[in-house]
Design a protein around this motif. Structure first.
Motif, PDB file in Angstrom:
ATOM      1  N   GLU A  71       0.858  -1.184   0.000  1.00 47.67           N
ATOM      2  CA  GLU A  71       0.000   0.000   0.000  1.00 47.67           C
ATOM      3  C   GLU A  71       0.893   1.232   0.000  1.00 47.67           C
ATOM      4  O   GLU A  71       1.821   1.339   0.771  1.00 47.67           O
ATOM      5  CB  GLU A  71      -0.903   0.014   1.228  1.00 47.67           C
ATOM      6  N   PHE A  72       0.599   2.170  -0.902  1.00 48.32           N
ATOM      7  CA  PHE A  72       1.385   3.388  -0.914  1.00 48.32           C
ATOM      8  C   PHE A  72       0.530   4.638  -0.825  1.00 48.32           C
ATOM      9  O   PHE A  72       1.063   5.737  -0.710  1.00 48.32           O
ATOM     10  CB  PHE A  72       2.325   3.455  -2.123  1.00 48.32           C
ATOM     11  N   LEU A  73      -0.789   4.495  -0.853  1.00 47.36           N
ATOM     12  CA  LEU A  73      -1.638   5.679  -0.733  1.00 47.36           C
ATOM     13  C   LEU A  73      -2.958   5.286  -0.082  1.00 47.36           C
ATOM     14  O   LEU A  73      -3.601   4.328  -0.496  1.00 47.36           O
ATOM     15  CB  LEU A  73      -1.899   6.281  -2.118  1.00 47.36           C
ATOM     16  N   ASN A  74      -3.340   6.036   0.956  1.00 48.39           N
ATOM     17  CA  ASN A  74      -4.605   5.823   1.644  1.00 48.39           C
ATOM     18  C   ASN A  74      -5.071   7.207   2.086  1.00 48.39           C
ATOM     19  O   ASN A  74      -4.643   7.717   3.117  1.00 48.39           O
ATOM     20  CB  ASN A  74      -4.414   4.880   2.831  1.00 48.39           C
ATOM     21  N   ARG A  79      -7.513   4.046  -1.842  1.00 46.23           N
ATOM     22  CA  ARG A  79      -6.564   3.147  -1.187  1.00 46.23           C
ATOM     23  C   ARG A  79      -5.887   2.385  -2.319  1.00 46.23           C
ATOM     24  O   ARG A  79      -6.500   1.526  -2.959  1.00 46.23           O
ATOM     25  CB  ARG A  79      -7.286   2.195  -0.248  1.00 46.23           C
ATOM     26  N   LEU A  80      -4.624   2.728  -2.598  1.00 46.40           N
ATOM     27  CA  LEU A  80      -3.924   2.182  -3.757  1.00 46.40           C
ATOM     28  C   LEU A  80      -2.719   1.349  -3.345  1.00 46.40           C
ATOM     29  O   LEU A  80      -2.036   1.649  -2.363  1.00 46.40           O
ATOM     30  CB  LEU A  80      -3.472   3.307  -4.690  1.00 46.40           C
ATOM     31  N   PHE A  81      -2.469   0.325  -4.162  1.00 46.68           N
ATOM     32  CA  PHE A  81      -1.365  -0.596  -3.951  1.00 46.68           C
ATOM     33  C   PHE A  81      -0.515  -0.650  -5.208  1.00 46.68           C
ATOM     34  O   PHE A  81      -1.047  -0.597  -6.321  1.00 46.68           O
ATOM     35  CB  PHE A  81      -1.888  -2.010  -3.664  1.00 46.68           C
ATOM     36  N   ALA A  82       0.786  -0.774  -5.037  1.00 45.36           N
ATOM     37  CA  ALA A  82       1.687  -0.937  -6.178  1.00 45.36           C
ATOM     38  C   ALA A  82       1.377  -2.256  -6.867  1.00 45.36           C
ATOM     39  O   ALA A  82       1.102  -3.258  -6.208  1.00 45.36           O
ATOM     40  CB  ALA A  82       3.138  -0.919  -5.713  1.00 45.36           C
ATOM     41  N   ALA A  83       1.409  -2.251  -8.201  1.00 41.63           N
ATOM     42  CA  ALA A  83       1.176  -3.488  -8.954  1.00 41.63           C
ATOM     43  C   ALA A  83       2.341  -4.437  -8.714  1.00 41.63           C
ATOM     44  O   ALA A  83       3.489  -4.015  -8.564  1.00 41.63           O
ATOM     45  CB  ALA A  83       1.029  -3.176 -10.435  1.00 41.63           C
ATOM     46  N   ASP A  84       2.060  -5.723  -8.686  1.00 41.10           N
ATOM     47  CA  ASP A  84       3.098  -6.727  -8.470  1.00 41.10           C
ATOM     48  C   ASP A  84       4.065  -6.814  -9.633  1.00 41.10           C
ATOM     49  O   ASP A  84       5.245  -7.038  -9.453  1.00 41.10           O
ATOM     50  CB  ASP A  84       2.469  -8.113  -8.269  1.00 41.10           C
ATOM     51  N   ASP A  85       3.561  -6.636 -10.844  1.00 35.49           N
ATOM     52  CA  ASP A  85       4.366  -6.863 -12.037  1.00 35.49           C
ATOM     53  C   ASP A  85       4.834  -5.533 -12.610  1.00 35.49           C
ATOM     54  O   ASP A  85       4.057  -4.790 -13.174  1.00 35.49           O
ATOM     55  CB  ASP A  85       3.533  -7.627 -13.082  1.00 35.49           C
ATOM     56  N   VAL A 120      -1.427   0.258 -10.792  1.00 34.73           N
ATOM     57  CA  VAL A 120      -1.823   0.065  -9.403  1.00 34.73           C
ATOM     58  C   VAL A 120      -3.102  -0.760  -9.356  1.00 34.73           C
ATOM     59  O   VAL A 120      -3.771  -0.972 -10.369  1.00 34.73           O
ATOM     60  CB  VAL A 120      -2.048   1.414  -8.684  1.00 34.73           C
ATOM     61  N   SER A 121      -3.437  -1.179  -8.169  1.00 36.13           N
ATOM     62  CA  SER A 121      -4.741  -1.775  -7.893  1.00 36.13           C
ATOM     63  C   SER A 121      -5.229  -1.130  -6.608  1.00 36.13           C
ATOM     64  O   SER A 121      -4.479  -0.384  -5.967  1.00 36.13           O
ATOM     65  CB  SER A 121      -4.622  -3.295  -7.736  1.00 36.13           C
ATOM     66  N   GLY A 122      -6.453  -1.406  -6.217  1.00 41.16           N
ATOM     67  CA  GLY A 122      -6.922  -0.846  -4.962  1.00 41.16           C
ATOM     68  C   GLY A 122      -8.413  -0.618  -4.910  1.00 41.16           C
ATOM     69  O   GLY A 122      -9.180  -1.344  -5.550  1.00 41.16           O
ATOM     70  N   TRP A 123      -8.795   0.406  -4.165  1.00 45.13           N
ATOM     71  CA  TRP A 123     -10.199   0.703  -3.913  1.00 45.13           C
ATOM     72  C   TRP A 123     -10.433   2.198  -4.059  1.00 45.13           C
ATOM     73  O   TRP A 123      -9.613   3.009  -3.658  1.00 45.13           O
ATOM     74  CB  TRP A 123     -10.591   0.282  -2.499  1.00 45.13           C
ATOM     75  N   LEU A 124     -11.549   2.538  -4.628  1.00 43.18           N
ATOM     76  CA  LEU A 124     -12.019   3.916  -4.745  1.00 43.18           C
ATOM     77  C   LEU A 124     -13.376   3.906  -4.058  1.00 43.18           C
ATOM     78  O   LEU A 124     -14.323   3.304  -4.580  1.00 43.18           O
ATOM     79  CB  LEU A 124     -12.132   4.300  -6.219  1.00 43.18           C
ATOM     80  N   ASP A 125     -13.463   4.498  -2.877  1.00 45.31           N
ATOM     81  CA  ASP A 125     -14.606   4.322  -1.985  1.00 45.31           C
ATOM     82  C   ASP A 125     -14.794   2.817  -1.783  1.00 45.31           C
ATOM     83  O   ASP A 125     -13.859   2.152  -1.369  1.00 45.31           O
ATOM     84  CB  ASP A 125     -15.867   5.000  -2.523  1.00 45.31           C
ATOM     85  N   GLU A 126     -15.947   2.283  -2.108  1.00 46.39           N
ATOM     86  CA  GLU A 126     -16.189   0.846  -1.928  1.00 46.39           C
ATOM     87  C   GLU A 126     -16.043   0.056  -3.223  1.00 46.39           C
ATOM     88  O   GLU A 126     -16.390  -1.123  -3.279  1.00 46.39           O
ATOM     89  CB  GLU A 126     -17.596   0.619  -1.342  1.00 46.39           C
ATOM     90  N   VAL A 127     -15.559   0.698  -4.276  1.00 49.75           N
ATOM     91  CA  VAL A 127     -15.434   0.050  -5.585  1.00 49.75           C
ATOM     92  C   VAL A 127     -14.005  -0.428  -5.786  1.00 49.75           C
ATOM     93  O   VAL A 127     -13.057   0.354  -5.679  1.00 49.75           O
ATOM     94  CB  VAL A 127     -15.837   1.022  -6.720  1.00 49.75           C
ATOM     95  N   ALA A 133      -5.393  -0.286 -12.512  1.00 51.86           N
ATOM     96  CA  ALA A 133      -5.584   1.088 -12.954  1.00 51.86           C
ATOM     97  C   ALA A 133      -4.213   1.656 -13.294  1.00 51.86           C
ATOM     98  O   ALA A 133      -3.189   1.129 -12.866  1.00 51.86           O
ATOM     99  CB  ALA A 133      -6.268   1.909 -11.872  1.00 51.86           C
ATOM    100  N   THR A 134      -4.204   2.739 -14.045  1.00 53.66           N
ATOM    101  CA  THR A 134      -2.952   3.374 -14.437  1.00 53.66           C
ATOM    102  C   THR A 134      -2.910   4.803 -13.919  1.00 53.66           C
ATOM    103  O   THR A 134      -3.783   5.606 -14.236  1.00 53.66           O
ATOM    104  CB  THR A 134      -2.809   3.393 -15.974  1.00 53.66           C
ATOM    105  N   LEU A 135      -1.901   5.089 -13.105  1.00 51.70           N
ATOM    106  CA  LEU A 135      -1.645   6.464 -12.687  1.00 51.70           C
ATOM    107  C   LEU A 135      -0.868   7.120 -13.809  1.00 51.70           C
ATOM    108  O   LEU A 135       0.063   6.532 -14.358  1.00 51.70           O
ATOM    109  CB  LEU A 135      -0.822   6.502 -11.401  1.00 51.70           C
ATOM    110  N   MET A 136      -1.250   8.333 -14.157  1.00 53.03           N
ATOM    111  CA  MET A 136      -0.633   9.017 -15.285  1.00 53.03           C
ATOM    112  C   MET A 136       0.083  10.281 -14.815  1.00 53.03           C
ATOM    113  O   MET A 136      -0.338  10.890 -13.843  1.00 53.03           O
ATOM    114  CB  MET A 136      -1.695   9.347 -16.323  1.00 53.03           C
TER     115      MET A 136
END
Length: 163
Positions: free
Chosen positions: A4-7, A87-93, A42-49, A54-57
């Motif tokens: 996790e790198f952003l919450n 709530r974002l997580f760094a992608a594994d790959d 990244v992967s993660g959650w945006l509110d409850e979704v 996803a791609t940070l640009m």
């Protein structure tokens, strides 16, 4: 397991002009890594979704943003000006961070006419548009995607010249 790198909670914003994207601005954190074209998967959650991927640009000056397409805004029931919890997580790959046709099509999704024109192009022409965006400096890539949206929506088939 992803790191996790952003919450945090952010207010959605929208780039000005016709076809302007709605996005979540991301500031005040260290980049996960230096990646191809400044984009980060990244992967993660945006509110409850859940955001499986996803791609940070890049936005320039070391800032990043998370594009929020129409389908996701509808699912969230939110628009520019509304607060969302990220709530974002760094992608594994790490290899997943390379720009792709799918990334570019996701960017075009908010401008249906542009997406239709792009999908009607030959594969070599599609690659040319993606390469044109990718060839720009980080802070110029967003401007090129916005220009691509306008030009493709107008029916352009050839990307602008380099430079």
């Amino acid at each position: 397991m992803p790191t996790e790198f952003l919450n945090t909670t952010v207010t959605l914003e929208k780039f000005p002009g016709k076809g302007g994207w709605t996005y979540a601005p991301l500031t005040g954190f260290d980049r996960v890594s230096q990646t191809h074209f400044g984009m980060q998967k990244v992967s993660g959650w945006l509110d409850e979704v859940e955001l499986p991927t996803a791609t940070l640009m890049p936005m320039g000056q070391g800032r990043l943003f998370l594009p929020i397409n129409a389908a996701l805004r509808k699912q969230l029931g939110k628009q520019a000006g509304d607060a969302v919890h990220l709530r974002l997580f760094a992608a594994d790959d790490a290899a997943a961070a390379a720009v792709s046709l799918l990334d570019f099509e996701e960017c075009l999704a908010d401008t249906p006419a542009a997406l239709r024109t792009f999908r009607a192009l030959a594969p070599a022409q599609q690659q040319s548009w993606v390469a044109w965006v990718a060839a720009a400096a980080d802070e110029q890539q967003v401007l090129r995607v916005e220009k691509a949206c306008v030009l493709l929506a107008q029916g352009a088939t050839e990307r602008p010249p380099r430079g």
